[in-house]
Scaffold this active site. Structure first.
Site, PDB file in Angstrom:
ATOM      1  N   HIS A 133      -4.295   1.067   7.539  1.00 12.01           N
ATOM      2  CA  HIS A 133      -2.968   1.806   7.555  1.00 12.01           C
ATOM      3  C   HIS A 133      -2.825   2.928   6.597  1.00 12.01           C
ATOM      4  O   HIS A 133      -2.336   3.995   6.808  1.00 12.01           O
ATOM      5  CB  HIS A 133      -1.857   0.856   7.128  1.00 12.01           C
ATOM      6  CG  HIS A 133      -0.556   1.269   7.215  1.00 12.01           C
ATOM      7  ND1 HIS A 133       0.419   0.815   8.202  1.00 12.01           N
ATOM      8  CD2 HIS A 133       0.202   2.170   6.540  1.00 12.01           C
ATOM      9  CE1 HIS A 133       1.628   1.470   7.857  1.00 12.01           C
ATOM     10  NE2 HIS A 133       1.385   1.989   6.741  1.00 12.01           N
ATOM     11  N   GLU A 134      -3.381   2.709   5.376  1.00 13.76           N
ATOM     12  CA  GLU A 134      -3.297   3.858   4.145  1.00 13.76           C
ATOM     13  C   GLU A 134      -4.030   5.010   4.828  1.00 13.76           C
ATOM     14  O   GLU A 134      -3.810   5.979   4.735  1.00 13.76           O
ATOM     15  CB  GLU A 134      -3.682   3.394   2.858  1.00 13.76           C
ATOM     16  CG  GLU A 134      -2.642   2.203   2.319  1.00 13.76           C
ATOM     17  CD  GLU A 134      -1.088   2.652   2.688  1.00 13.76           C
ATOM     18  OE1 GLU A 134      -0.637   3.421   2.482  1.00 13.76           O
ATOM     19  OE2 GLU A 134      -0.442   1.373   2.834  1.00 13.76           O
ATOM     20  N   GLY A 181       0.703  -1.093   0.000  1.00 15.93           N
ATOM     21  CA  GLY A 181       0.219   0.088   0.238  1.00 15.93           C
ATOM     22  C   GLY A 181       0.745   1.096  -0.140  1.00 15.93           C
ATOM     23  O   GLY A 181       2.134   1.227   0.427  1.00 15.93           O
ATOM     24  N   CYS A 208       6.229  -0.137   7.184  1.00 17.54           N
ATOM     25  CA  CYS A 208       5.649   1.114   6.353  1.00 17.54           C
ATOM     26  C   CYS A 208       6.692   1.386   5.609  1.00 17.54           C
ATOM     27  O   CYS A 208       7.886   1.619   5.998  1.00 17.54           O
ATOM     28  CB  CYS A 208       5.137   2.173   7.244  1.00 17.54           C
ATOM     29  SG  CYS A 208       4.569   3.829   6.599  1.00 17.54           S
ATOM     30  N   LEU A 209       6.341   1.793   4.089  1.00 16.97           N
ATOM     31  CA  LEU A 209       7.595   2.410   3.174  1.00 16.97           C
ATOM     32  C   LEU A 209       8.146   3.602   3.861  1.00 16.97           C
ATOM     33  O   LEU A 209       9.326   3.824   3.612  1.00 16.97           O
ATOM     34  CB  LEU A 209       7.033   2.458   1.742  1.00 16.97           C
ATOM     35  CG  LEU A 209       6.331   1.310   1.162  1.00 16.97           C
ATOM     36  CD1 LEU A 209       6.025   1.829  -0.086  1.00 16.97           C
ATOM     37  CD2 LEU A 209       7.675   0.172   0.937  1.00 16.97           C
ATOM     38  N   HIS A 267      -2.729   7.445   6.984  1.00 15.44           N
ATOM     39  CA  HIS A 267      -1.551   8.433   6.428  1.00 15.44           C
ATOM     40  C   HIS A 267      -2.299   9.447   5.905  1.00 15.44           C
ATOM     41  O   HIS A 267      -2.023  10.622   6.044  1.00 15.44           O
ATOM     42  CB  HIS A 267      -1.045   7.716   5.362  1.00 15.44           C
ATOM     43  CG  HIS A 267       0.357   6.946   5.516  1.00 15.44           C
ATOM     44  ND1 HIS A 267       1.426   7.284   6.089  1.00 15.44           N
ATOM     45  CD2 HIS A 267       0.317   5.253   5.273  1.00 15.44           C
ATOM     46  CE1 HIS A 267       2.200   6.297   6.098  1.00 15.44           C
ATOM     47  NE2 HIS A 267       1.682   5.235   5.729  1.00 15.44           N
ATOM     48  N   GLN A 309       3.044  10.008   1.309  1.00 15.42           N
ATOM     49  CA  GLN A 309       4.085   9.434   1.201  1.00 15.42           C
ATOM     50  C   GLN A 309       5.211   9.671   0.137  1.00 15.42           C
ATOM     51  O   GLN A 309       6.198   9.551  -0.040  1.00 15.42           O
ATOM     52  CB  GLN A 309       3.843   7.769   1.292  1.00 15.42           C
ATOM     53  CG  GLN A 309       3.291   7.546   2.600  1.00 15.42           C
ATOM     54  CD  GLN A 309       3.276   5.633   2.429  1.00 15.42           C
ATOM     55  OE1 GLN A 309       2.553   5.245   2.102  1.00 15.42           O
ATOM     56  NE2 GLN A 309       4.175   5.277   2.982  1.00 15.42           N
TER      57      GLN A 309
HETATM   58 CO    CO Z   1       2.470   3.358   5.519  1.00 17.75          CO
END
Ligand code: CO
Length: 162
Positions: free
Chosen positions: A134-135, A46, A92-93, A138, A51
């Site tokens: 999760h997304e 995701g 998480c990226l 963000h 991000q």
């Molecule tokens: Co993330």
């Protein structure tokens, strides 16, 4: 398509509440495609617009890590139903090499607009439900490390594989 730079924890764009998308056009579709390419290149499931430095309510998810065949582009997504609760490990990226346990709803319903401006409803459970929650965090300026427990550097050892 192009790979985008992924912002990491500490960048103020990750702390901002994102603005709703008002115009779905070619530029937005290109952003979605670039986000997807960036996510796949980083082995993520995701990615949310902040991000990559865009403070708008858009994210891309695909939990099919093998064939990348379950992609959803979510524009202005809203969770309208939650059921149950599950704790599982996440990364998480934007938080390279950090992992932690997060409690999420087990099942959700999310309403969103598609890349071709259609109203959609998606019911999700398992990893897809976790990933969407999760997304969406963000999009409200929240990182999983703010709520996670048992944070580790590096992926924790899996007890069982099933
Ligand atoms: Co993330």
């Amino acid at each position: 398509m192009a790979l985008l730079e992924i912002k990491t924890a500490g960048d103020p764009v990750l702390k901002k509440v994102c603005a709703p998308v008002t115009k779905i056009d070619k530029r937005l579709r290109r952003l979605l495609d670039d986000m997807a390419e960036t996510m796949y290149a980083s082995d993520g499931v995701g990615i949310a617009a902040p991000q990559v430095g865009e403070s708008i309510r858009v994210c891309v998810v695909d939990v099919d890590t093998k064939s990348h065949n379950e992609r959803y582009d979510l524009i202005n997504p809203v969770i309208t139903y939650r059921e149950g609760s599950v704790v599982d490990n996440e990364g998480c990226l934007s938080c390279p090499d950090l992992f932690g346990d997060v409690e999420r709803a087990a099942k959700i319903r999310v309403e969103y607009t598609s890349r071709f401006n259609k109203k959609k409803t998606l019911e999700a459970e398992g990893l897809l439900a976790r990933c969407i929650q999760h997304e969406l965090d963000h999009l409200d300026g929240k990182l999983f490390i703010d709520v996670a427990k048992n944070i580790t550097k590096g992926r924790p050892n899996k007890k069982t594989e099933d």
